[in-house]
Design a protein around this motif. Structure first.
Motif, mmCIF file in Angstrom:
data_model
loop_
_atom_site.group_PDB
_atom_site.id
_atom_site.type_symbol
_atom_site.label_atom_id
_atom_site.label_comp_id
_atom_site.label_asym_id
_atom_site.label_seq_id
_atom_site.Cartn_x
_atom_site.Cartn_y
_atom_site.Cartn_z
ATOM 1 N N ASP A 616 0.836 -1.192 0.000
ATOM 2 C CA ASP A 616 0.000 0.000 0.000
ATOM 3 C C ASP A 616 0.879 1.253 0.000
ATOM 4 O OD1 ASP A 616 -2.323 -1.342 -0.078
ATOM 5 O OD2 ASP A 616 -2.883 -1.041 2.009
ATOM 6 N N ARG A 617 0.573 2.149 -0.926
ATOM 7 C CA ARG A 617 1.261 3.437 -0.983
ATOM 8 C C ARG A 617 0.211 4.524 -1.236
ATOM 9 N NH1 ARG A 617 4.555 1.047 1.180
ATOM 10 N NH2 ARG A 617 6.752 0.692 0.623
ATOM 11 N N PHE A 618 0.569 5.764 -0.948
ATOM 12 C CA PHE A 618 -0.351 6.875 -1.101
ATOM 13 C C PHE A 618 0.326 7.948 -1.943
ATOM 14 C CE2 PHE A 618 -1.417 4.589 2.705
ATOM 15 C CZ PHE A 618 -2.793 4.469 2.632
ATOM 16 N N LEU A 619 -0.301 8.242 -3.097
ATOM 17 C CA LEU A 619 0.210 9.230 -4.035
ATOM 18 C C LEU A 619 -0.473 10.566 -3.749
ATOM 19 C CD1 LEU A 619 1.829 9.884 -6.663
ATOM 20 C CD2 LEU A 619 -0.235 9.295 -7.913
ATOM 21 N N ALA A 620 0.334 11.569 -3.382
ATOM 22 C CA ALA A 620 -0.198 12.888 -3.053
ATOM 23 C C ALA A 620 0.262 13.883 -4.101
ATOM 24 C CB ALA A 620 0.262 13.317 -1.653
ATOM 25 N N SER A 621 -0.713 14.497 -4.789
ATOM 26 C CA SER A 621 -0.422 15.541 -5.776
ATOM 27 C C SER A 621 -0.880 16.872 -5.199
ATOM 28 C CB SER A 621 -1.149 15.234 -7.087
ATOM 29 O OG SER A 621 -0.958 16.278 -8.021
ATOM 30 N N SER A 622 0.066 17.818 -5.070
ATOM 31 C CA SER A 622 -0.210 19.079 -4.375
ATOM 32 C C SER A 622 0.061 20.264 -5.296
ATOM 33 C CB SER A 622 0.659 19.195 -3.114
ATOM 34 O OG SER A 622 0.554 18.034 -2.321
ATOM 35 N N ARG A 623 -0.704 21.332 -5.082
ATOM 36 C CA ARG A 623 -0.557 22.539 -5.913
ATOM 37 C C ARG A 623 -0.625 23.774 -5.028
ATOM 38 N NH1 ARG A 623 -3.937 22.794 -11.347
ATOM 39 N NH2 ARG A 623 -2.461 21.097 -11.701
ATOM 40 N N ASP A 624 0.311 24.693 -5.277
ATOM 41 C CA ASP A 624 0.347 25.959 -4.536
ATOM 42 C C ASP A 624 -0.863 26.801 -4.953
ATOM 43 O OD1 ASP A 624 0.827 28.426 -3.422
ATOM 44 O OD2 ASP A 624 2.941 28.497 -3.984
ATOM 45 N N ILE A 625 -1.701 27.154 -3.954
ATOM 46 C CA ILE A 625 -2.910 27.941 -4.255
ATOM 47 C C ILE A 625 -2.826 29.319 -3.610
ATOM 48 C CG2 ILE A 625 -4.385 25.942 -4.604
ATOM 49 C CD1 ILE A 625 -5.398 26.260 -1.738
ATOM 50 N N SER A 626 -1.595 29.824 -3.445
ATOM 51 C CA SER A 626 -1.434 31.160 -2.851
ATOM 52 C C SER A 626 -2.155 32.216 -3.672
ATOM 53 C CB SER A 626 0.058 31.505 -2.734
ATOM 54 O OG SER A 626 0.722 30.591 -1.911
ATOM 55 N N GLU A 627 -1.991 32.170 -4.995
ATOM 56 C CA GLU A 627 -2.638 33.177 -5.841
ATOM 57 C C GLU A 627 -4.152 33.038 -5.770
ATOM 58 O OE1 GLU A 627 -1.203 33.005 -9.766
ATOM 59 O OE2 GLU A 627 0.881 33.507 -9.260
ATOM 60 N N ARG A 628 -4.618 31.796 -5.749
ATOM 61 C CA ARG A 628 -6.076 31.606 -5.667
ATOM 62 C C ARG A 628 -6.621 32.134 -4.349
ATOM 63 N NH1 ARG A 628 -8.149 25.650 -5.797
ATOM 64 N NH2 ARG A 628 -8.281 25.886 -3.549
ATOM 65 N N LYS A 629 -5.883 31.845 -3.264
ATOM 66 C CA LYS A 629 -6.326 32.344 -1.967
ATOM 67 C C LYS A 629 -6.302 33.868 -1.933
ATOM 68 C CE LYS A 629 -7.315 28.643 0.377
ATOM 69 N NZ LYS A 629 -8.677 28.412 0.883
ATOM 70 N N ALA A 630 -5.245 34.472 -2.517
ATOM 71 C CA ALA A 630 -5.180 35.930 -2.565
ATOM 72 C C ALA A 630 -6.345 36.489 -3.378
ATOM 73 C CB ALA A 630 -3.846 36.373 -3.153
ATOM 74 N N TYR A 631 -6.638 35.805 -4.492
ATOM 75 C CA TYR A 631 -7.756 36.237 -5.322
ATOM 76 C C TYR A 631 -9.075 36.135 -4.550
ATOM 77 C CZ TYR A 631 -11.176 36.231 -9.123
ATOM 78 O OH TYR A 631 -12.244 36.508 -9.910
ATOM 79 N N GLU A 632 -9.230 35.029 -3.801
ATOM 80 C CA GLU A 632 -10.456 34.869 -3.013
ATOM 81 C C GLU A 632 -10.579 35.973 -1.965
ATOM 82 O OE1 GLU A 632 -10.157 30.985 -1.419
ATOM 83 O OE2 GLU A 632 -10.720 29.969 -3.286
ATOM 84 N N ARG A 633 -9.427 36.301 -1.322
ATOM 85 C CA ARG A 633 -9.478 37.392 -0.332
ATOM 86 C C ARG A 633 -9.809 38.725 -1.012
ATOM 87 N NH1 ARG A 633 -4.986 34.496 1.675
ATOM 88 N NH2 ARG A 633 -3.547 35.909 0.627
#
Length: 882
Positions: A616-633
């Protein structure tokens, strides 16, 4: 005779034999290599049980403490090299099979190893699967050693003298009994031709019988008197692949007695012909049978324990064999065969079963041909049957192997083939004998020189590789092969070939390699951060995008725990989350990652449970959402601002519109023009409100460029401006309007003193700073202030008035849009001040001034770099200093 299914083998077993383990001692001083080699050996052959040690001294200790079937040793070791270890093993522990398995080697090393008596010499990395080759060498050595020991032990135990001669009639082996009988040193006998050693045997019936056995391949039995030994011998000759195996017994005394009694009994005459056998004499009419002592002894009885009756024989024959024995007897009685012969099992006194070969003939018949008397012999062939069963088991094993197994002659023709080979070539095994091998032809055609001939000539001991061969029904099949030179008793006996069709496997492997390459490229070149971790949260791999984003070196993240990166993940909660996922199920979450330098940023993570080679292994795909969070703010702030504008339009603009509407109505009804002046003031109020709303909307925008601004000079520009309260009449009877909201130059103003104490420069937008100062000055005038001070702070500036001040409970509210304590103010002045500060990246707070008024402090203000360019004129763009 054919055995019944499930019958015993004569010793209580059912014919099966468990595969015995092969214990191997692996010696290598390189740390960890012995363990790896032992594990790989065991994985290649489940019969191998390997024990690793890391020094020659540890190997000798292990051999002293326990027995091993084989030793596999490295050559280059600091304490003792592999050949010295071989010599120590031979000296202390005898002829244990020894394989030199080394990464360092040369012809000199190989020659020295062979001279020292090494059984096999293999180089690491010579073959594609060196450990399969090593496992095969170990299995072959151990099997051969065990077989040779069994044969040697048997030959030393047999009561007969025994020797072997090759096809040149040279003696190649003698057991101890034969050496004692000839009364010469064994070393003097080996290599001698029997005709030279016993010249009196030439041109005799014995020589003729031996040469006939060698030519026909059929065993012979004869008697001869040898003058050199002064003895009468009974000789049994059995053809072998390399010559003849001779069993001979000194029957001088017995023959003398038999010669004296020959005329007394045909039974004794037949006993002479069947030396070392049990004799029986059967009266067919009365079923009285006489058994001699040897016959009884074969079954563990004394002669007087056997009844002289046919039932004494019949009752002891195995029930599954008795019918076949009677069939052979009746066929001989009917004249269908010259000699009665049958093999069957007989029960011994101890209850065990022995295989007996029963031979006899009718020696007296009636005038009508009916048998009256028969005589015969019993021969104990238990060991022969055991050998036959063992050979048959080996044959069955070879036939059941999933690989093609063949023996080729020197010309590359098939001399022997197992059933799998016959299936692959769509032919009977017997029909393949003598056929040229397609595999050998392809091997000869591949590479430089004829490598097959090199095997035949002994220039190399083995050969392995992969070739493409056209097989029936499958062209260009991919075949893995291994060829080994067979040498028996020092003579070339053929080439053993083991091959396997790996076409589908190689095709799958090629597809897998291409897929793996694509996946690896996708993993490493993906713009997303990707990591793989186990069920305990330990990271086992991370791509370059992740290591670069988090500030780690390549490979540095392997071994870290996920929660060292994910600042919001609780270890126990993470394990529960992962264990709750089904295979190939994905979960999405938002969290915060920490970089190596301690800084953090928000990410969106997709975690998927996958199977990696059964784990068993776990594949984690991650993306920086700093710009999206800034846009949401930013969207949230814009929505808040829209709410503010809606409030202004729905409430604040409605008030002056109501005033304007009221005065216009009065003007129509009364005709009094003075109401139009009041309408004009209402319009002015609406204009100021609209200007403030526009300013509020604009001041929240970031500053595009910074200029050098002398704060003191900018503040001093207001020193002559008047800020006061307009004396106007409220449309609904009020006394005064909001003096802070009067347009410049339109009100009768009380003077505001501006005291400038700031003499430094800042990096800012001068237009917005001017509006910030103007709003603060108007705020002071609106609330009764008379003096405003502008001064420097270590990291900014302040504006302080001498008005009534702002209470601690109100200091956070004053920056809210629409908040005002003035009767005519819009409530946006200080909100605009805060927006201008935020647009510059400043912090603003309200405190109490020295004279009790309001003090606004601005910090985080950038100042121009104090360089020779400081003389640049104001208004030029500059870069803020960090």
């Amino acid at each position: 005779m054919r055995e019944a299914e499930g019958a015993d083998d004569g010793d209580g077993s059912t014919g099966g034999r468990e595969r015995s383990l092969v214990s191997v001692l692996v010696v290598d001083d390189e740390p960890g290599f012995a363990d790896v080699a032992a594990s790989l050996l065991e994985s290649r052959d489940d019969r191998i049980e390997a024990t690793p040690v890391e020094s020659p001294s540890a190997a000798l200790d292990a051999l002293s403490a326990s027995s091993y079937d084989c030793v596999v040793s490295d050559y280059e070791m600091p304490e003792t090299d592999g050949i010295e270890l071989l010599e120590a093993v031979r000296d202390r522990h005898g002829d244990v099979p020894f394989v030199l398995f080394t990464g360092e080697g040369s012809e000199a090393v190989a020659s020295e190893a062979v001279s020292a008596g090494v059984d096999e010499y293999l180089r690491k990395g010579e073959a594609s699967d060196q450990y399969s080759r090593l496992a095969g060498a170990v299995e072959g050595l151990v099997s051969r050693t065990r077989g040779e020991r069994r044969v040697a032990e048997h030959l030393e135990r047999v009561s007969d003298a025994f020797c072997e001669v090759d096809d040149e009639w040279r003696i190649t082996y003698l057991n101890d009994r034969a050496v004692r009988m000839i009364d010469l040193d064994a070393d003097e006998l080996l290599g001698e031709r029997i005709w030279d050693l016993f010249p009196e045997t030439t041109d005799t019936d014995g020589e003729e019988a031996l040469r006939e056995a060698a030519e026909t391949g059929e065993p012979v039995r004869f008697e001869a008197h040898v003058d050199r030994l002064g003895a009468d011998l009974v000789v049994n000759a059995y053809p072998t692949p390399d010559g003849l195996a001779l069993y001979f017994r000194d029957v001088t005394e017995k023959r003398e007695r038999e010669r004296e009694l020959r005329e007394l009994s045909e039974r004794l005459q037949l006993a002479v012909e069947g030396a070392d056998v049990g004799v029986w004499d059967w009266n067919v009419r009365t079923d009285e049978v006489r058994f001699d002592e040897r016959w009884a002894a074969m079954l563990g009885h004394e002669a007087d324990e056997i009844d002289f009756d046919l039932s004494a024989w019949e009752d002891r024959v195995h029930p599954d064999d008795v019918d076949d024995a009677w069939d052979a007897i009746e066929a001989h009685f009917a004249g269908e065969t010259d000699l009665y012969q049958a093999d069957f099992r007989m029960r011994t006194k101890s209850g065990d079963w022995k295989w007996i070969r029963d031979r006899g003939r009718v020696v007296e018949r009636t005038d009508d041909g009916e048998p009256l008397r028969a005589v015969g012999i019993h021969i104990d062939v238990t060991e022969e049957k055991e050998r036959e069963r063992e050979l048959e088991r080996y044959r069955r094993i070879v036939d059941e192997l999933p690989e093609s197994v063949c023996i080729y002659d020197a010309d590359g023709r098939i001399a022997l083939a197992n059933d799998h080979t016959a299936d692959v070539l769509a032919a009977d095994p017997e029909a393949l004998v003598g056929r040229e091998s397609r595999l050998v032809d392809r091997i000869r055609a591949a590479g430089d020189g004829d490598r097959y001939d090199a095997l035949v000539d002994g220039e190399r001991g083995s050969l392995a590789g992969t070739v493409e061969v056209d097989l029936p029904g499958k062209s260009e099949a991919i075949v893995d092969y291994g060829l080994t030179r067979l040498v028996i008793d020092g003579e070339f006996d053929g080439i053993l070939g083991i091959s396997r069709d790996v076409t589908d496997e190689r095709r799958r492997q090629q597809r897998l390699e291409r897929t793996t390459a694509r996946l690896e490229a996708l993993f490493e070149r993906s713009p997303d951060m990707i990591d793989i971790h186990d069920e305990a949260g330990e990271i086992v791999d991370a791509n370059r995008a992740m290591t670069d984003a988090l500030g780690y070196d390549d490979g540095e993240m392997v071994g870290m725990d996920v929660w060292e990166v994910d600042t919001e993940l609780d270890p126990e909660e993470g394990v529960r989350l992962w264990n709750g996922l089904e295979m190939d199920e994905t979960v999405r979450l938002e969290t915060t990652f920490a970089r190596a330098d301690g800084s953090t940023f928000p990410v969106e993570v997709h975690v998927r449970r996958i199977d990696v080679q059964g784990e068993d292994r776990f594949l984690a795909s991650s993306r920086d959402i700093s710009e999206r969070k800034a846009y949401e703010r930013r969207i949230e702030r814009e929505n808040e601002r829209l709410d503010e504008f809606a409030s202004i339009v729905s409430h604040d603009l409605r008030n002056p519109l109501n005033v304007l509407s009221g005065y216009l109505r009065l003007a129509r009804e009364t005709g009094n023009d003075s109401y139009f002046d009041r309408c004009e003031r209402a319009l002015d109020e609406m204009e100021r409100l609209i200007e403030d709303v526009l300013a509020l909307a604009k001041q929240g925008e970031a500053v595009g460029s910074f200029e050098r601004v002398h704060l003191g000079e900018l503040a001093a520009g207001y020193s002559d401006d008047a800020f006061g309260s307009a004396n106007g009449e409220d449309p609904f009877g009020g006394d005064a309007g909001d003096p802070g909201d009067a347009a410049d130059g339109e009100a009768e103003a009380a003077p505001i003193e501006v005291d400038v104490g700031a003499d430094g420069e800042i990096c800012a937008d001068p237009g917005r700073v001017r509006q910030l100062l103007g709003n603060l000055f108007r705020n002071a005038a609106e609330h009764g202030g008379e003096r405003v001070v502008v001064g420097d702070l270590p990291d900014g500036f302040y504006v302080e008035d001498d008005g009534p001040g702002i209470g601690p409970d109100e200091r956070e509210k004053v920056f809210e849009s629409g908040y005002t304590t003035s009767e005519t103010g819009t409530g946006f002045g200080l909100s605009i001040v805060q927006r201008i500060a935020e647009a510059h990246g400043w912090d603003v707070v309200v405190t109490e001034g020295e004279r009790g008024g309001a003090r606004f402090e601005f910090t985080g203000v950038d100042r121009p770099d104090p360089s020779p360019q400081a003389s640049e004129s104001p208004g030029e763009a500059v870069e803020p200093r960090d």
